[in-house]
Design a protein around this motif. Structure first.
Motif, PDB file in Angstrom:
ATOM      1  N   VAL A  72       3.697 -94.658  26.844  1.00  0.00           N
ATOM      2  CA  VAL A  72       2.845 -95.191  27.914  1.00  0.00           C
ATOM      3  C   VAL A  72       1.371 -94.968  27.576  1.00  0.00           C
ATOM      4  O   VAL A  72       0.535 -95.844  27.771  1.00  0.00           O
ATOM      5  CB  VAL A  72       3.202 -94.504  29.248  1.00  0.00           C
ATOM      6  CG1 VAL A  72       2.295 -94.997  30.354  1.00  0.00           C
ATOM      7  CG2 VAL A  72       4.650 -94.769  29.587  1.00  0.00           C
TER       8      VAL A  72
ATOM      9  N   LEU B 284       7.631 -90.241  27.727  1.00  0.00           N
ATOM     10  CA  LEU B 284       6.600 -91.178  28.161  1.00  0.00           C
ATOM     11  C   LEU B 284       5.449 -91.301  27.170  1.00  0.00           C
ATOM     12  O   LEU B 284       4.370 -91.765  27.520  1.00  0.00           O
ATOM     13  CB  LEU B 284       6.054 -90.745  29.532  1.00  0.00           C
ATOM     14  CG  LEU B 284       7.102 -90.751  30.652  1.00  0.00           C
ATOM     15  CD1 LEU B 284       6.476 -90.304  31.950  1.00  0.00           C
ATOM     16  CD2 LEU B 284       7.715 -92.133  30.808  1.00  0.00           C
TER      17      LEU B 284
ATOM     18  N   ILE C 280       8.816 -84.755  29.236  1.00  0.00           N
ATOM     19  CA  ILE C 280       8.030 -85.872  29.750  1.00  0.00           C
ATOM     20  C   ILE C 280       7.137 -86.432  28.652  1.00  0.00           C
ATOM     21  O   ILE C 280       6.997 -87.653  28.497  1.00  0.00           O
ATOM     22  CB  ILE C 280       7.210 -85.403  30.979  1.00  0.00           C
ATOM     23  CG1 ILE C 280       8.159 -85.282  32.164  1.00  0.00           C
ATOM     24  CG2 ILE C 280       6.093 -86.380  31.299  1.00  0.00           C
ATOM     25  CD1 ILE C 280       7.603 -84.535  33.328  1.00  0.00           C
TER      26      ILE C 280
END
Lengths: 204, 484
Positions: free
Chosen positions: B465, B462, B458
């Motif tokens: 982000v 990500l 993750i």
């Protein structure tokens, strides 16, 4: 002065000569013995320079431990050195040429070197003036104060070396009789000794 | 006899704590009997966590102690947290493997702790001797850990090979350090930096030769070309969790040490060492890209991949600027997550209870293990540097720094090498998604593996982000190294 110079040349010459003997001897045991001779002469050179601590360390550590270890290895392991050294001489010209090229290069580089003028001031721990302190005393003064961090770190490295040696070599073997001192001490007379009445002409 | 002041111990508190914990754990393991290995491993993880907390709670200023041989600053703190994270994850990943392979030994965790301690000391080294003892503490523990499966030939061979070549590189490093000391008169980084700042970038030739040897020794430790020969064999031969450990924590520590050594004491001699780093970096990137193509063993592939990644990290160092160091820090931080995640996947590759290492064993993984295949695909895309995965940002920042430092050819070669490297990363994705499975891997994957795989996956997926914490941390770490 002249005696010192003579001593220097004698020790240096013997050190180099025994160095050559180390690599040219046919018998590896002789090689190790010549290595020990080289160590002794190097130690004598240290004494001439006033570094008696290094001289003692060299003899105790290198002669006393390392060279004897070499001797053990050479005698215990059945390595065919004659086979290992086969073809050693045929590489000599190539090795010699490479060495010569390196030497010329080094001379070309070092022919122009200068010591940085600030080098003397940048030194952190000034060398003790000779005569006031002995080598050993001076080393002892900085080793546990100025260099305590490195001293402790070296200790940890030795601990890791010890753990490593045990991890890689210690094997638990079954059926080994071990001495247990506590059990030995706890044994009493009546457990260990039995009084047997032997009849005459009967035997046990 | 003049009394000597006790040196300030507070800056070195994390190291002291870790050393004490490691020794206490040794005692616990020796007297704990048969059941101790797993407990030891968890206690080691706890010890690493405590150390990380101690690193983080210290205030942010630069502090020197032990007569300037030890330094803590923002850069050191950031790198130490990364190393502790890498070691902790590697320890957790190794637990179930060690139990399955019946080689659980408490010394393994203790040695990992000592290796980590050595890495922390390397990161904080502010003196050539401190550099060497830290490096040696780390290396010695790693040699033993590589050979810990002493009954298999491969593991012993890996340990022996690593030891012999490591000893050689230590010799080169020491030779370089002694030349530097002989010509500059000091081993202290601060003293050396002052010396070269005063002479405004001119250095005696002996110092230059010394720096070359020092670089050679350090290149060996980060496994950069031309000192990479040991990497594939050691990675393949060592037990897989050990390989996972090797691929992450020691690399980060060595890169940190490399960065501090070149930019600290030799910062003013950047013209002298820049060419070396550029050459080493190009060599590593190109070799990492081409040599991995033909590999069929995934551990060997990861070895070449890590050589390539170290090449990319060195691009940032070659720039020699604050932006370059920021790039290096971001790169190794993201590499940590990618590499740990990939090794979590590799450690989960089991066929009938046996660990398999062939790339062909991954064929058709998407049909049998859709989640694991997805995670591995994420890591592979990230390692190839495809946006928006984390790996892209790592490469972006180092190449940006190289372009700013006008090292255009280096940046271009780096980008081209990463295109070549993308081939073998994406080939794995192709095998997993578009080929039919031959024999399915075992279904059961341990709980801790799944957790690590998902957590790192993750973060890798990500990162774009919310990149701010890492970016700011890296920026302040780089600034700390430049005295800003």
């Amino acid at each position: 002065m002249i005696i010192q110079a003579i001593a220097f040349y004698v020790f240096a010459a013997v050190a180099i000569a025994s160095g050559v003997m180390v690599i040219s001897q046919r018998n590896p045991v002789h090689s190790v013995l010549f290595l020990i001779l080289a160590f002794f002469n190097a130690a004598a050179l240290f004494v001439l320079m006033g570094a008696e601590f290094l001289a003692m360390i060299l003899i105790i550590v290198y002669v006393g431990a390392v060279a004897v270890l070499f001797l053990f290895v050479v005698m215990m392991l059945d390595i065919n050195f004659a086979e290992l050294r086969q073809g050693f001489l045929q590489y000599l010209p190539v090795g010699g040429i490479i060495g010569l090229i390196l030497l010329v290069e080094l001379i070309m580089i070092f022919g122009t070197w200068v010591v940085a003028p600030e080098a003397g001031q940048a030194r952190l721990v000034p060398a003790p003036t000779p005569g006031e302190l002995t080598n050993t005393h001076a080393l002892g003064r900085v080793l546990y104060t100025h260099y305590i961090y490195l001293f402790q770190a070296a200790g940890l490295i030795l601990l890791v070396a010890m753990i490593g040696a045990i991890v890689l070599t210690l094997r638990k073997r079954e059926g080994v009789k071990r001495q247990s001192i506590a059990t030995q001490n706890a044994r009493r007379r009546d457990e260990a000794v039995a009084v047997v009445k032997v009849t005459t002409r009967g035997g046990v | 006899m003049t009394p000597t002041a006790v040196p300030a111990l507070l800056p070195a508190l994390p190291e002291i704590a870790l050393a004490v914990i490691a020794m206490a754990l040794l005692m616990y393991g020796v007297f704990g009997g048969e059941r101790s290995p797993r407990g030891c491993a968890w206690l080691a993880v706890a010890g690493l966590a405590i150390t990380a907390v101690l690193v983080l709670v210290a205030n942010g200023d630069r502090a020197e102690t032990f007569n300037g041989q030890f330094v803590v600053d923002g850069f050191a703190r950031f790198m130490k947290v990364l190393v502790l994270l890498g070691s902790g994850l590697a320890t957790i990943m190794s637990m179930s493997y060690m139990e399955r392979e019946r080689m659980e030994r408490f010394e393994y965790s203790v040695l990992l702790l000592f290796a980590t301690l050595g890495m922390l000391m390397m990161i904080s080294a502010n003196d050539l001797i401190a550099l060497y003892v830290g490096l040696e503490l780390q290396s010695l523990s790693l040699y033993v850990v590589a050979a810990i499966r002493r009954d298999t030939v491969k593991s012993s061979e890996a340990g022996l090979k690593y030891f012999v070549l490591g000893a050689l590189s230590s010799g080169m490093l020491l030779y370089g350090a002694s030349l530097i000391y002989g010509f500059a008169g000091t081993t202290s980084f601060v003293g050396l930096a002052r010396l070269f700042a005063e002479s405004s970038g001119a250095a005696p030739v002996g110092v230059i030769i010394g720096i070359v040897f020092l670089c050679a020794g350090l290149c060996f430790k980060v496994s950069a070309v031309p000192f990479h020969m040991w990497t594939p064999d050691v990675y393949e031969g060592a037990p897989t969790p050990v390989t996972a450990f090797f691929a992450v924590a020691p690399k980060i520590a060595a890169i940190a040490l490399f960065t501090r050594t070149l930019l600290g004491p030799f910062g003013d001699l950047v013209d002298q060492w820049q060419q070396i780093i550029v050459a080493v970096s190009i060599g590593s990137m190109v070799l990492g890209a081409f040599a991995a193509i033909n590999q069929s063993n995934i551990k060997r592939l990861m070895a070449y991949s890590s050589i390539g990644h170290m090449g990319y990290a060195l691009v940032g160092l070659a720039a020699g600027s604050q932006a370059g160091v920021r790039g290096v820090v971001i790169y190794v931080a993201l590499y940590l997550f990618m590499a740990v995640g990939t090794f979590a996947c590799i450690l989960s590759m089991r066929h009938q209870g046996r660990l398999v290492e062939g790339i062909a064993d991954l064929t058709g993984l998407s049909k049998t293990h859709p989640m694991m295949a997805f995670m591995l695909a994420v890591f592979m895309f990230s390692m190839a540097g495809i946006p928006p995965m984390a790996g892209f940002f790592g490469k972006f920042f180092v190449f940006q720094a190289a372009v700013q430092a006008e090292l255009y050819s280096l940046a271009v070669i780096g980008v081209l090498a990463s295109v070549v490297a993308a081939y073998y990363y994406i080939r794995i994705v192709k095998l997993m998604y578009f080929d039919e499975p031959i024999e399915a891997l075992d279904q059961r994957i341990g709980g801790e593996m799944t957790t690590i795989m998902f957590a790192t996956g993750i973060i890798t997926l990500l990162f774009f982000v919310y990149p701010l914490p890492l970016m700011n941390g890296a920026a302040s770490a780089a600034a700390a190294l430049f005295g800003g």
